[in-house]
Scaffold this motif. Structure first.
Motif, PDB file in Angstrom:
ATOM      1  N   LEU A  47      74.596  40.375  91.371  1.00 12.92           N
ATOM      2  CA  LEU A  47      75.638  39.642  90.671  1.00 12.92           C
ATOM      3  C   LEU A  47      76.957  40.413  90.757  1.00 12.92           C
ATOM      4  CD1 LEU A  47      76.272  37.192  88.815  1.00 12.92           C
ATOM      5  CD2 LEU A  47      75.611  38.618  86.873  1.00 12.92           C
ATOM      6  N   MET A  48      77.992  39.796  91.315  1.00  9.11           N
ATOM      7  CA  MET A  48      79.310  40.404  91.364  1.00  9.11           C
ATOM      8  C   MET A  48      80.040  40.038  90.069  1.00  9.11           C
ATOM      9  SD  MET A  48      78.801  41.571  94.366  1.00  9.11           S
ATOM     10  CE  MET A  48      80.376  42.344  94.768  1.00  9.11           C
ATOM     11  N   ALA A  49      80.241  41.017  89.206  1.00  9.71           N
ATOM     12  CA  ALA A  49      80.788  40.736  87.874  1.00  9.71           C
ATOM     13  C   ALA A  49      82.234  40.280  87.962  1.00  9.71           C
ATOM     14  CB  ALA A  49      80.684  41.984  87.002  1.00  9.71           C
ATOM     15  N   GLU A  50      82.551  39.201  87.247  1.00  7.96           N
ATOM     16  CA  GLU A  50      83.938  38.745  87.141  1.00  7.96           C
ATOM     17  C   GLU A  50      84.446  38.919  85.721  1.00  7.96           C
ATOM     18  OE1 GLU A  50      83.781  34.820  88.791  1.00  7.96           O
ATOM     19  OE2 GLU A  50      83.615  35.594  90.834  1.00  7.96           O
ATOM     20  N   ASN A  51      83.566  38.706  84.782  1.00  2.00           N
ATOM     21  CA  ASN A  51      83.939  38.871  83.383  1.00  2.00           C
ATOM     22  C   ASN A  51      82.811  39.595  82.663  1.00  2.00           C
ATOM     23  OD1 ASN A  51      85.290  38.618  80.966  1.00  2.00           O
ATOM     24  ND2 ASN A  51      84.426  36.582  80.540  1.00  2.00           N
ATOM     25  N   LEU A  52      83.135  40.762  82.140  1.00  2.80           N
ATOM     26  CA  LEU A  52      82.116  41.627  81.546  1.00  2.80           C
ATOM     27  C   LEU A  52      82.405  41.761  80.059  1.00  2.80           C
ATOM     28  CD1 LEU A  52      79.840  43.799  82.044  1.00  2.80           C
ATOM     29  CD2 LEU A  52      81.693  45.411  82.555  1.00  2.80           C
ATOM     30  N   ILE A  53      81.417  41.481  79.226  1.00  2.00           N
ATOM     31  CA  ILE A  53      81.602  41.604  77.770  1.00  2.00           C
ATOM     32  C   ILE A  53      80.494  42.486  77.206  1.00  2.00           C
ATOM     33  CG2 ILE A  53      81.646  40.354  75.560  1.00  2.00           C
ATOM     34  CD1 ILE A  53      82.402  37.830  77.240  1.00  2.00           C
ATOM     35  N   ILE A  54      80.877  43.466  76.395  1.00  2.00           N
ATOM     36  CA  ILE A  54      79.871  44.270  75.688  1.00  2.00           C
ATOM     37  C   ILE A  54      79.496  43.539  74.408  1.00  2.00           C
ATOM     38  CG2 ILE A  54      79.374  46.468  74.537  1.00  2.00           C
ATOM     39  CD1 ILE A  54      81.401  47.798  76.357  1.00  2.00           C
ATOM     40  N   LEU A  55      78.218  43.245  74.245  1.00  2.00           N
ATOM     41  CA  LEU A  55      77.746  42.582  73.021  1.00  2.00           C
ATOM     42  C   LEU A  55      77.405  43.621  71.959  1.00  2.00           C
ATOM     43  CD1 LEU A  55      75.345  39.997  74.739  1.00  2.00           C
ATOM     44  CD2 LEU A  55      77.700  39.598  73.984  1.00  2.00           C
ATOM     45  N   GLY A  56      76.722  44.679  72.394  1.00  2.00           N
ATOM     46  CA  GLY A  56      76.344  45.726  71.451  1.00  2.00           C
ATOM     47  C   GLY A  56      76.227  47.048  72.178  1.00  2.00           C
ATOM     48  N   GLU A  57      76.849  48.078  71.657  1.00  2.00           N
ATOM     49  CA  GLU A  57      76.765  49.386  72.316  1.00  2.00           C
ATOM     50  C   GLU A  57      75.463  50.097  71.948  1.00  2.00           C
ATOM     51  OE1 GLU A  57      80.295  51.814  72.077  1.00  2.00           O
ATOM     52  OE2 GLU A  57      81.554  50.038  71.778  1.00  2.00           O
ATOM     53  N   ALA A  58      75.185  51.176  72.666  1.00  2.00           N
ATOM     54  CA  ALA A  58      74.043  52.029  72.323  1.00  2.00           C
ATOM     55  C   ALA A  58      74.490  53.471  72.563  1.00  2.00           C
ATOM     56  CB  ALA A  58      72.830  51.682  73.170  1.00  2.00           C
ATOM     57  N   ASN A  59      74.727  54.159  71.485  1.00  2.00           N
ATOM     58  CA  ASN A  59      75.209  55.536  71.568  1.00  2.00           C
ATOM     59  C   ASN A  59      74.169  56.416  72.254  1.00  2.00           C
ATOM     60  OD1 ASN A  59      75.895  58.197  71.087  1.00  2.00           O
ATOM     61  ND2 ASN A  59      76.745  57.767  69.049  1.00  2.00           N
ATOM     62  N   PRO A  60      74.517  56.989  73.419  1.00  2.00           N
ATOM     63  CA  PRO A  60      73.516  57.749  74.181  1.00  2.00           C
ATOM     64  C   PRO A  60      73.015  58.998  73.444  1.00  2.00           C
ATOM     65  CG  PRO A  60      75.701  58.005  75.159  1.00  2.00           C
ATOM     66  CD  PRO A  60      75.839  56.970  74.087  1.00  2.00           C
ATOM     67  N   ASP A  61      73.778  59.468  72.469  1.00  2.00           N
ATOM     68  CA  ASP A  61      73.307  60.626  71.697  1.00  2.00           C
ATOM     69  C   ASP A  61      72.255  60.235  70.669  1.00  2.00           C
ATOM     70  OD1 ASP A  61      75.123  62.162  73.091  1.00  2.00           O
ATOM     71  OD2 ASP A  61      76.706  61.837  71.588  1.00  2.00           O
ATOM     72  N   GLU A  62      72.189  58.936  70.354  1.00  2.00           N
ATOM     73  CA  GLU A  62      71.238  58.494  69.333  1.00  2.00           C
ATOM     74  C   GLU A  62      70.113  57.623  69.885  1.00  2.00           C
ATOM     75  OE1 GLU A  62      72.805  57.060  65.499  1.00  2.00           O
ATOM     76  OE2 GLU A  62      74.804  57.362  66.362  1.00  2.00           O
ATOM     77  N   TYR A  63      70.400  56.874  70.951  1.00  2.00           N
ATOM     78  CA  TYR A  63      69.409  55.903  71.444  1.00  2.00           C
ATOM     79  C   TYR A  63      68.216  56.629  72.046  1.00  2.00           C
ATOM     80  CZ  TYR A  63      67.594  51.665  73.705  1.00  2.00           C
ATOM     81  OH  TYR A  63      66.809  50.606  74.098  1.00  2.00           O
ATOM     82  N   PRO A  64      67.023  56.383  71.513  1.00  2.00           N
ATOM     83  CA  PRO A  64      65.873  57.210  71.940  1.00  2.00           C
ATOM     84  C   PRO A  64      65.312  56.900  73.326  1.00  2.00           C
ATOM     85  CG  PRO A  64      65.249  55.727  70.111  1.00  2.00           C
ATOM     86  CD  PRO A  64      66.700  55.484  70.396  1.00  2.00           C
ATOM     87  N   LEU A  65      65.651  55.729  73.879  1.00  2.00           N
ATOM     88  CA  LEU A  65      65.067  55.362  75.180  1.00  2.00           C
ATOM     89  C   LEU A  65      66.035  55.691  76.297  1.00  2.00           C
ATOM     90  CD1 LEU A  65      63.457  51.899  74.452  1.00  2.00           C
ATOM     91  CD2 LEU A  65      62.267  53.977  75.147  1.00  2.00           C
ATOM     92  N   GLN A  66      65.860  56.815  76.928  1.00  2.00           N
ATOM     93  CA  GLN A  66      66.728  57.179  78.038  1.00  2.00           C
ATOM     94  C   GLN A  66      66.021  56.897  79.358  1.00  2.00           C
ATOM     95  OE1 GLN A  66      69.951  57.774  77.746  1.00  2.00           O
ATOM     96  NE2 GLN A  66      69.637  57.392  75.557  1.00  2.00           N
ATOM     97  N   PRO A  67      66.780  56.747  80.454  1.00  2.00           N
ATOM     98  CA  PRO A  67      66.136  56.423  81.729  1.00  2.00           C
ATOM     99  C   PRO A  67      65.353  57.599  82.304  1.00  2.00           C
ATOM    100  CG  PRO A  67      68.514  56.583  81.994  1.00  2.00           C
ATOM    101  CD  PRO A  67      68.235  56.795  80.552  1.00  2.00           C
ATOM    102  N   LYS A  68      64.245  57.894  81.652  1.00  2.00           N
ATOM    103  CA  LYS A  68      63.324  58.923  82.125  1.00  2.00           C
ATOM    104  C   LYS A  68      61.947  58.534  81.603  1.00  2.00           C
ATOM    105  CE  LYS A  68      63.381  61.790  78.059  1.00  2.00           C
ATOM    106  NZ  LYS A  68      62.950  63.028  77.513  1.00  2.00           N
ATOM    107  N   LYS A  69      60.931  59.261  82.021  1.00  2.00           N
ATOM    108  CA  LYS A  69      59.582  58.924  81.586  1.00  2.00           C
ATOM    109  C   LYS A  69      59.363  59.402  80.153  1.00  2.00           C
ATOM    110  CE  LYS A  69      54.887  59.054  83.394  1.00  2.00           C
ATOM    111  NZ  LYS A  69      54.642  57.624  83.190  1.00  2.00           N
ATOM    112  N   HIS A  70      58.977  58.471  79.259  1.00  2.00           N
ATOM    113  CA  HIS A  70      58.606  58.840  77.896  1.00  2.00           C
ATOM    114  C   HIS A  70      57.095  58.763  77.770  1.00  2.00           C
ATOM    115  CE1 HIS A  70      62.745  58.701  76.474  1.00  2.00           C
ATOM    116  NE2 HIS A  70      62.891  57.561  77.103  1.00  2.00           N
ATOM    117  N   SER A  71      56.524  59.611  76.926  1.00  2.00           N
ATOM    118  CA  SER A  71      55.067  59.563  76.749  1.00  2.00           C
ATOM    119  C   SER A  71      54.693  58.325  75.943  1.00  2.00           C
ATOM    120  CB  SER A  71      54.584  60.812  76.016  1.00  2.00           C
ATOM    121  OG  SER A  71      54.906  60.710  74.640  1.00  2.00           O
ATOM    122  N   LEU A  72      53.472  57.836  76.170  1.00  2.00           N
ATOM    123  CA  LEU A  72      52.994  56.674  75.413  1.00  2.00           C
ATOM    124  C   LEU A  72      52.916  56.985  73.927  1.00  2.00           C
ATOM    125  CD1 LEU A  72      50.188  55.497  77.884  1.00  2.00           C
ATOM    126  CD2 LEU A  72      52.387  54.360  77.447  1.00  2.00           C
TER     127      LEU A  72
END
Lengths: 480, 480
Positions: A90-115
């Motif tokens: 998808l080539m973005a033409e109009n981008l809107i942020i609906l809700g942010e996620a503070n990377p210092d607080e958001y627990p799901l980062q793009p790495k492997k988490h244990s079950l």
């Protein structure tokens, strides 16, 4: 513009069309001129790649605020993908942020988490690949159960969750009450006066809908239940839940052979449905399992998931009696070499998971249905055989799982059932309604129970039952 | 010979073929040479007529033992029917009694039994026309719910039945515990030490799966729950159950208008499904209702059942705000003439069933969706409107039933939600997981709840909710 689901875009979206996508950011990568956002909306395991022009002040400012977990809406042009591994991007033409996620607080980062960690954040684990794949698969299996029975003319019956009877006999129960826990009303003899409780008697959470299911089958022929059941057992294992879902068909005019035929047909239908409707999720779960098991020695690894599922479809289940099984087990190598934790020494002993798995995985190398167990180790309602020793029980054993289904032909003879109830000291007066179905127009009938989460373990390849139900209930744990 | 279901024989059995039928005797009639048995097996409301030659000693002896409620098996020849009202009937060649039913003891005789009496023998009422029709209809509605959502890509989520949170706010709860009720462990201050209970905290039966459903929707976009919910309220009415089933869809990226569209589409789908799949049962239930109401004065009778169902399909639901509704009600004749039990005097009062029914049955003469209620009379999680006074609630009102669906757009703004939780003194610390979904990637979302038994009352035309669920749970009643 109305949003389009990502599944639909990836499968059949027309390159060149203008679309709106909404979802959650899985990853953000950048190059000099463009940023790539991988967006997921839960409709598929796959993300859509959104390409954002960075040479645009507005976008640049927005991108600085977009991190993993943020929700965004993108209007843009769907184009053929060059290299993202997908058909379109998808080539973005109009981008809107609906809700942010503070990377210092958001627990799901793009790495492997244990079950284990993901269980602690069960409110967010739906946003992971593994758990979203399991949830889609779980939905498909729920729907397939209903479709299988509906197409055959079975009626779904909602049996009660709160029960006044404690003779279901399948295990320890949870009490349900509205009493002030510190000051329940007492009788003169010091016992609790249950007559004053909400239902006018002592009540518990059901351990099985079978007995009520039989009532319906003995009028409507073929019925099934699909509801929550409960065990107040302090079992902290990867195979036990205090709250789990059960499927319990009951069929008038079925003997134990009809019962086995139905169980085998149903299991094959469900596995086939998964293969036909959930292949992308199964492929992901297969890869996940293989990565997890790559640490293990070769001979302890499971069969590859999709191969294992096809294997169930391609083989008739072995059907043998308990007596034959004992014979096989007594003569087996692990029994001779004392490798079983519980040695098999004589007819009459209950089978352990290690024995069931030996029969399935080593001896027959396919699912096995065991029948005609000693009456002493089975429930009061099972039909007694002419030998006076065994009952028409049937357990379906699966690789990796052990018992996935337990069932039987039911005792339809009033006198025999009453005698068994008395022998086993089951409170007869609480069973009047169950007994009456054998008094008035009794018929041969059968049924079984499938633990839904056991099925989910099998089709998902997951190792712990807490990972195949959204919010597991286990000893000392009722969070969320 | 394999038995054939009666439904199949009546609909498409070939005259001239040999078949086996098994079922329960509804009636036995005799003439000089033949006896007529009406047999039902639950697959359809219709009985098959079995014709038995009496001039045969064996048959004569058997017939003497066959009474209403007995179960029998018949091999015979399917023939075109002369006068039974059915296409085909069965000429018995081999008649076997499976189970007798002593007419002096069997409580279901071929006469009209009161619904109250049938509730006392809920284990046998599946064998009546009325309750078997309701059970087939109930099954069809269950399946239609799953099919509707599955076809749209919604995922069914099993939310927990046992909950550690008491902030669902929908009513009084049942406690779940394994403590000895006479001697629960106490803390030094005399309070119960819930840490020692099974789950390590105080737990209850859920009143709604909504909050957990939202967690799933905020990752997977569109989900629904369909499970049992509980209210420990001492309401002994024809509209309340302590245990009932709820359907709760939750959808990310839906505003209140999308929510209303979905609710209307779903209700119409379900009604259409009933009309297309359950016509014979609906016709029976319609006749039943008309007979029951023939005693009532003309103006108190309900619309004929099938006409009423078609009426819902043929009309767009009226959509008006609470404020408009109050205006209509204040100016209405029954309000002016003080005929309402609860007069409508000012904006802000909660609507009673009499007001809802006036709007639907008298004013709009079709289903009505009311929106934008005063925030004081609605739950904390509903999205606040800009006016500061109202929230984006929506209630769907149906003729005869009143509220059949309650829902809202959900508050997705973290600060506003937190403020409302504090204002309403909801224990904030128990809501950390719910709040976090507004902190990380929050999105506009909506949902609603449909009480399944309310739907069943509507489609079946029954008057008492205890007659549309197999084993009702009500104050002082948890039998079976």
């Amino acid at each position: 513009m109305k949003r389009t689901k990502i599944k639909q875009l990836l499968e059949s979206g027309d390159a060149g069309s203008k679309v709106t996508v909404k979802g959650w950011v899985r990853t953000k990568r950048g190059s000099k001129n463009v940023a790539f956002l991988a967006i997921n909306d839960g409709s598929t395991i796959n993300n859509i790649q959104v390409v954002v022009d960075v040479n645009n002040n507005e976008n640049e400012a927005l991108l600085a605020k977009i991190h993993t977990g943020a929700s965004i809406s993108i209007d843009g042009l769907l184009t053929e993908s060059q290299g993202s591994g997908q058909r379109v991007e998808l080539m973005a033409e109009n981008l809107i942020i609906l809700g942010e996620a503070n990377p210092d607080e958001y627990p799901l980062q793009p790495k492997k988490h244990s079950l284990e960690f993901l269980r602690e954040i069960a409110h967010l684990r739906f946003r992971t690949n593994t758990f979203s794949a399991i949830t889609r698969l779980r939905h498909s299996m729920i729907f397939a159960v209903h479709k299988f029975f509906n197409d055959k003319g079975f009626l779904n019956i909602h049996t009660p969750i709160i029960t006044g009877s404690d003779c279901e006999g399948a295990g320890e129960m949870f009490r349900v009450s509205v009493f002030d826990p510190k000051n329940p009303p007492l009788l003169e003899d010091g016992n609790v006066n249950w007559k004053e409780d909400f239902f006018g008697k002592e009540t518990n959470l059901t351990v099985s809908g079978q007995l009520e299911g039989e009532l319906a089958a003995l009028a409507l022929s073929e019925i099934y239940t699909f509801g929550p059941t409960f065990r107040a057992e302090n079992s902290n294992t990867s195979r036990h839940l205090a709250e789990f879902w059960m499927i319990e068909p009951e069929m008038a005019f079925y003997d134990i052979n009809d019962n086995m035929d139905l169980a085998e047909e149903m299991l094959k239908y469900l596995v086939k449905y998964a293969l036909e409707n959930c292949m992308e999720d199964l492929q992901f779960l297969s890869k996940r399992q293989q990565e997890e098991e790559s640490q293990k020695p070769q001979d302890q690894r499971s069969m590859e998931l999709i191969e294992k599922l096809k294997f169930v479809l391609d083989n008739d289940f072995a059907r043998i009696s308990y007596t034959e099984a004992i014979d096989i087990l007594m003569k087996s190598k692990p029994n001779q070499k004392k490798q079983f934790q519980y040695p098999v020494e004589k007819w009459g002993t209950d089978l352990q998971s290690e024995h069931e798995r030996f029969l399935v995985e080593k001896h027959f190398k396919k699912p096995v249905i065991l029948t005609d167990y000693p009456k002493e180790i089975k429930a009061f309602y099972m039909k007694q055989n002419e030998d006076g020793k065994t009952v028409r029980a049937m357990d379906v054993l699966f690789p990796g799982i052990g018992e996935i289904i337990g069932g039987s032909q039911r005792e339809e003879n009033y006198e025999k059932l009453l005698n068994r109830i008395r022998e086993m000291h089951i409170p007869e007066k609480d069973m009047w309604w169950y007994l009456e179905t054998r008094k008035f127009g009794t018929v041969e009938h059968s049924g079984y129970g499938l633990g839904f989460e056991r099925l989910m373990l099998f089709v998902s390849g997951m190792g712990n039952i807490r990972d195949v139900i959204p919010f597991p209930r286990t000893p000392k744990n009722a969070e969320f």
